[in-house]
Design an enzyme around this catalytic site. Structure first.
Site, mmCIF file in Angstrom:
data_model
loop_
_atom_site.group_PDB
_atom_site.id
_atom_site.type_symbol
_atom_site.label_atom_id
_atom_site.label_comp_id
_atom_site.label_asym_id
_atom_site.label_seq_id
_atom_site.Cartn_x
_atom_site.Cartn_y
_atom_site.Cartn_z
ATOM 1 N N GLY A 108 28.856 26.304 -16.748
ATOM 2 C CA GLY A 108 28.203 25.373 -16.962
ATOM 3 C C GLY A 108 28.995 23.982 -16.792
ATOM 4 O O GLY A 108 28.986 22.552 -17.437
ATOM 5 N N HIS A 133 38.054 9.878 3.940
ATOM 6 C CA HIS A 133 36.791 9.477 4.273
ATOM 7 C C HIS A 133 36.411 9.895 2.913
ATOM 8 O O HIS A 133 37.061 10.050 2.353
ATOM 9 C CB HIS A 133 37.128 10.689 5.166
ATOM 10 C CG HIS A 133 36.826 12.570 4.697
ATOM 11 N ND1 HIS A 133 38.460 12.730 4.509
ATOM 12 C CD2 HIS A 133 36.326 13.264 4.780
ATOM 13 C CE1 HIS A 133 38.212 13.876 4.420
ATOM 14 N NE2 HIS A 133 36.736 13.964 4.548
ATOM 15 N N HIS A 135 34.152 12.228 2.364
ATOM 16 C CA HIS A 135 33.115 13.083 1.502
ATOM 17 C C HIS A 135 33.947 13.401 -0.141
ATOM 18 O O HIS A 135 34.970 12.843 -0.453
ATOM 19 C CB HIS A 135 33.840 14.152 2.373
ATOM 20 C CG HIS A 135 33.451 15.018 3.460
ATOM 21 N ND1 HIS A 135 33.836 15.916 4.324
ATOM 22 C CD2 HIS A 135 32.612 14.664 3.783
ATOM 23 C CE1 HIS A 135 33.224 15.891 5.488
ATOM 24 N NE2 HIS A 135 31.484 14.778 5.204
ATOM 25 N N ASP A 137 34.867 15.810 -1.923
ATOM 26 C CA ASP A 137 36.063 16.670 -2.379
ATOM 27 C C ASP A 137 37.193 15.179 -2.214
ATOM 28 O O ASP A 137 38.295 16.195 -2.376
ATOM 29 C CB ASP A 137 36.056 17.467 -1.860
ATOM 30 C CG ASP A 137 36.429 18.104 -0.077
ATOM 31 O OD1 ASP A 137 35.513 16.669 0.779
ATOM 32 O OD2 ASP A 137 37.187 18.258 0.547
ATOM 33 N N HIS A 138 37.015 14.896 -1.165
ATOM 34 C CA HIS A 138 37.831 13.452 -1.478
ATOM 35 C C HIS A 138 37.952 12.220 -1.677
ATOM 36 O O HIS A 138 38.529 11.411 -1.560
ATOM 37 C CB HIS A 138 38.190 13.207 0.093
ATOM 38 C CG HIS A 138 38.484 14.205 0.926
ATOM 39 N ND1 HIS A 138 40.025 14.301 1.248
ATOM 40 C CD2 HIS A 138 38.055 15.538 1.512
ATOM 41 C CE1 HIS A 138 39.971 15.199 2.100
ATOM 42 N NE2 HIS A 138 38.376 16.508 2.058
ATOM 43 N N HIS A 201 35.959 14.078 12.733
ATOM 44 C CA HIS A 201 35.811 14.710 11.441
ATOM 45 C C HIS A 201 34.101 14.764 11.128
ATOM 46 O O HIS A 201 33.173 14.392 11.893
ATOM 47 C CB HIS A 201 36.204 14.011 10.270
ATOM 48 C CG HIS A 201 35.861 15.197 8.365
ATOM 49 N ND1 HIS A 201 36.468 16.317 9.162
ATOM 50 C CD2 HIS A 201 35.918 14.918 7.902
ATOM 51 C CE1 HIS A 201 35.684 17.142 7.425
ATOM 52 N NE2 HIS A 201 35.586 15.801 6.648
ATOM 53 N N ASP A 223 41.247 15.590 6.763
ATOM 54 C CA ASP A 223 40.201 16.344 7.531
ATOM 55 C C ASP A 223 40.228 15.863 8.882
ATOM 56 O O ASP A 223 39.528 14.705 8.948
ATOM 57 C CB ASP A 223 38.936 16.083 6.755
ATOM 58 C CG ASP A 223 39.029 16.836 5.018
ATOM 59 O OD1 ASP A 223 40.280 17.419 4.671
ATOM 60 O OD2 ASP A 223 38.456 17.187 4.825
ATOM 61 N N ASP A 256 45.618 19.647 7.490
ATOM 62 C CA ASP A 256 44.462 20.205 7.488
ATOM 63 C C ASP A 256 44.597 21.592 7.700
ATOM 64 O O ASP A 256 44.499 22.174 8.475
ATOM 65 C CB ASP A 256 43.420 19.881 8.378
ATOM 66 C CG ASP A 256 41.893 20.190 7.949
ATOM 67 O OD1 ASP A 256 41.781 20.769 6.846
ATOM 68 O OD2 ASP A 256 40.914 20.118 8.284
ATOM 69 N N SER A 428 31.623 23.684 12.551
ATOM 70 C CA SER A 428 32.493 22.764 11.399
ATOM 71 C C SER A 428 33.150 21.447 11.723
ATOM 72 O O SER A 428 32.955 21.144 13.184
ATOM 73 C CB SER A 428 33.195 23.962 11.497
ATOM 74 O OG SER A 428 34.343 23.464 10.662
ATOM 75 N N HIS A 430 35.841 21.140 11.192
ATOM 76 C CA HIS A 430 37.761 20.965 10.863
ATOM 77 C C HIS A 430 38.405 21.535 11.947
ATOM 78 O O HIS A 430 37.786 22.362 12.432
ATOM 79 C CB HIS A 430 38.044 21.469 9.258
ATOM 80 C CG HIS A 430 37.842 22.169 8.012
ATOM 81 N ND1 HIS A 430 38.191 20.565 7.217
ATOM 82 C CD2 HIS A 430 36.849 21.290 7.834
ATOM 83 C CE1 HIS A 430 37.994 19.999 6.467
ATOM 84 N NE2 HIS A 430 36.533 20.853 6.407
HETATM 85 ZN ZN LIG Z 1 37.682 17.940 2.535
HETATM 86 ZN ZN LIG Z 2 36.047 16.061 4.778
#
Ligand SMILES: [Zn+2]
Ligand SMILES: [Zn+2]
Length: 617
Positions: A108, A133, A135, A137-138, A201, A223, A256, A428, A430
């Protein structure tokens, strides 16, 4: 100031700081001016276990006024919700504000954020947010941070445009001042110069950041990978990093760790283009649907190039893909001629060999364009047997199962699926070990802290640093909530701050704790059995038979008998308790729960949630 911040236990998932918020407020009131935090209490002895209660949320409290502090709020111990604070002269620069997608044991939960307690309590010291950057997650947490306080946000033009999406949706755009920066730019932000160094990246225009502090240069890789043949020709600026190392020296490197377990080098993004060309060429008469991350503009470019080279037109599918393609073309980062773009509703007029659809849904998200296609529920078009679907992405951890299910559904429709296990249609974004070693050898850092990754990734990165002759006592393995301090005598730990998970569920932020999640897990796995009983306190008896209500609980013929017996047992237990003089509600509840729980557990070996509802008259 002796605010007891630390005891606000930075335990995962707790609403970390709520208990300590008042303490911090009063501490703030006592603060006279900027920098007042740097109380002279003499230098801490290195290696001495410091009393964490005396430091942490407020800035460093030891002698060296030029000490620099780094506080990690997220991304150290998981992939996602990256967030760190660089603190110079008592001021704070926030580096990235990311989100994480929930694990399967967070039913949930829509999103997971860094715990913002520390930033909220020190918002008067925050001079800006820097986004490395675009993304999520940033950048995805910015909309939530802005609820707490307004802030200036720095990043490349594309990064800011991508970050704005969620901020706009949340209606928070007035609380942010977006300030674009260019490749190689060095600008004063708050207490120090920040330099924006280009890196490659899986989204264009990513930056490493160099903070020019009184303690020397702190370099954060963001990253990155070392792509020598990037699609846009913009390489990671190793030359600048080397110059920093040669001229000023890199005092502290943060790098990273995502691929630190992987030996060798991540192949160039441009290799994907070659593979895609071959895949298209081998199937000239068939319709293609290619899915990738909507922010991966270079991937979109290569899909479009391969398609156009094979005489196809390109259509976009999925809201974020349409939006990002339009944005990237406007910014001059994506080159698709108008004549090669067709509307998704027009593709049925074209031969299959003339069509390439670029779609969202590479992570198997249930509502995404590809998932809808896979179950035949896309309103724009239907998949046909001779279609080819290319999944040009890797599932991010936690999404493997969803992606697998979409691939199964596609196969059921007779569609050919090309994914990275079949052809090299993904690389990838990374750096692997080889690239990480190059970064270390170019930057020659005095101190090193691995960032961005699960614990095992960071642990491997530590080993790699040791193999590069960085002395073990110059490396710190930190986790979310940890703070470190860099001064004339070196780098050391400096207490911790709340670093747990902040859960977003619908419009509520932070209101779900571990108890709620545990309940949800039990409900999901075992269901619930409720006993509703009315108790007459005066007469000391249960009125009528208790009602037994179940949801999501395994049911068979024997269950009827069990439920009958449950009524008897609950009645018996309650009347016994009443006879011994128990009249308080809570105890009666506990008695009923125990009686019902024991019976269900003994007979079925199952552990559903047991909920007694006792009504007293
Ligand atoms: Zn990241
Ligand atoms: Zn990233």
């Amino acid at each position: 100031m002796n605010n007891d911040q630390q005891s606000g236990s930075p335990s995962r998932g707790g609403r970390g700081g709520s208990r300590t918020r008042e303490a911090a407020k009063s501490a703030k009131g006592a603060k006279s001016a900027k920098g007042a935090d740097r109380e002279e209490t003499g230098p801490a002895e290195p290696g001495r276990k410091k009393d964490p209660g005396k430091r942490g949320v407020k800035a460093a409290a030891t002698g060296d006024a030029s000490a620099v502090r780094v506080v990690f709020l997220g991304g150290l111990g998981e992939i996602g919700r990256n967030c760190a604070c660089i603190e110079v002269d008592g001021r704070i620069l926030v580096l990235d504000v990311g989100i994480m997608f929930p694990d399967p044991d967070m039913p949930g939960v829509d999103l997971v954020l860094p715990d913002f307690t520390y930033l909220r309590e020190n918002s008067d010291r925050v001079d800006g947010v820097i986004l490395t950057h675009g993304h999520e997650d940033h950048t995805g947490g910015l909309a939530y941070l802005l609820r707490d306080f307004p802030v200036s946000v720095y990043g490349s033009e594309l990064t800011l445009a991508l970050a704005r999406n969620r901020v706009d949706e949340a209606g928070m755009v007035d609380r942010a001042k977006f300030i674009p920066v260019r490749d190689g730019e060095r600008r004063r932000i708050g207490p120090c110069d920040v330099e924006f160094i280009p890196v490659t990246h899986s989204v264009p225009h990513a930056f490493a950041t160099a903070f020019h502090t009184p303690q020397g240069v702190i370099l954060h890789s963001g990253d990155f990978k070392l792509d020598l043949h990037p699609v846009d020709g913009r390489r990671t600026d190793l030359a600048r990093m080397g110059a920093l190392a040669a001229d000023e020296g890199v005092r502290l490197l943060l790098a990273d760790s995502t691929n630190a377990e992987e030996p060798g080098f991540t192949p160039s993004e441009s290799t994907v283009g070659e593979t895609l060309r071959k895949v298209f060429l081998a199937r000239p008469d068939r319709r293609f649907i290619v899915t990738c991350f909507a922010s991966h503009i270079h991937r979109v470019q290569q899909v479009a190039d391969a398609a156009i080279a094979g005489g196809r037109s390109v259509a976009t599918l999925g809201r974020s893909m349409q939006k990002n393609v339009a944005l990237a073309r406007r910014l001059g980062l994506l080159h698709i001629p108008d004549r090669s773009l067709v509307d998704i509703e027009g593709i049925d007029k074209l031969d299959p060999g003339q069509v390439c659809v670029i779609s969202t849904g590479s992570q198997g998200e249930p509502m995404s364009a590809l998932s809808r296609l896979a179950i035949g529920e896309n309103r724009f078009f239907k998949l046909r047997e001779d279609d080819v679907v290319v999944i040009s992405a890797h599932p991010i951890p936690g999404n493997e199962w969803s992606v697998g299910r979409v691939i199964d559904s596609l196969h059921r429709r007779g569609v050919e699926v090309v994914h990275s296990g079949v052809e090299s249609v993904h690389v990838s974004g990374h750096a692997r070990q080889g690239e990480l070693a190059i970064l270390m050898s170019v930057t020659r850092p005095e101190f090193f802290i691995p960032v961005h990754g699960e614990y095992r990734h960071m642990a491997n990165h530590v080993r790699l640093a040791e193999s590069m002759s960085i002395p073990a006592d110059h490396i710190l393995l930190c986790e979310d909530g940890d703070a470190v301090r860099l001064d004339g005598s070196g780098l050391r730990r400096d207490g911790s701050v709340p670093g747990g998970y902040l859960f977003v569920d619908g419009s509520s932020v932070g209101d779900i704790g571990h108890g709620v999640l545990r309940d949800r897990m039990v409900l999901a796995e075992e269901g619930v059995v409720m006993a509703v009983a009315t108790v007459d306190l005066k007469q000391g008896e249960v009125v009528g038979a208790p009602q037994i209500v179940t949801r999501g609980w395994a049911y068979d013929q024997d269950t009827e008998a069990l439920i009958d017996e449950a009524r008897v047992q609950v009645t018996k237990a309650l009347e016994q308790a009443l006879a011994s003089g128990t009249h308080d509600h809570e105890t009666l509840n506990r008695v009923a729960r125990k009686a019902l729980g024991r019976l269900v557990g003994d007979r079925t070996r199952q552990r559903p949630m047991i909920v007694p509802v006792i009504v007293t008259v």
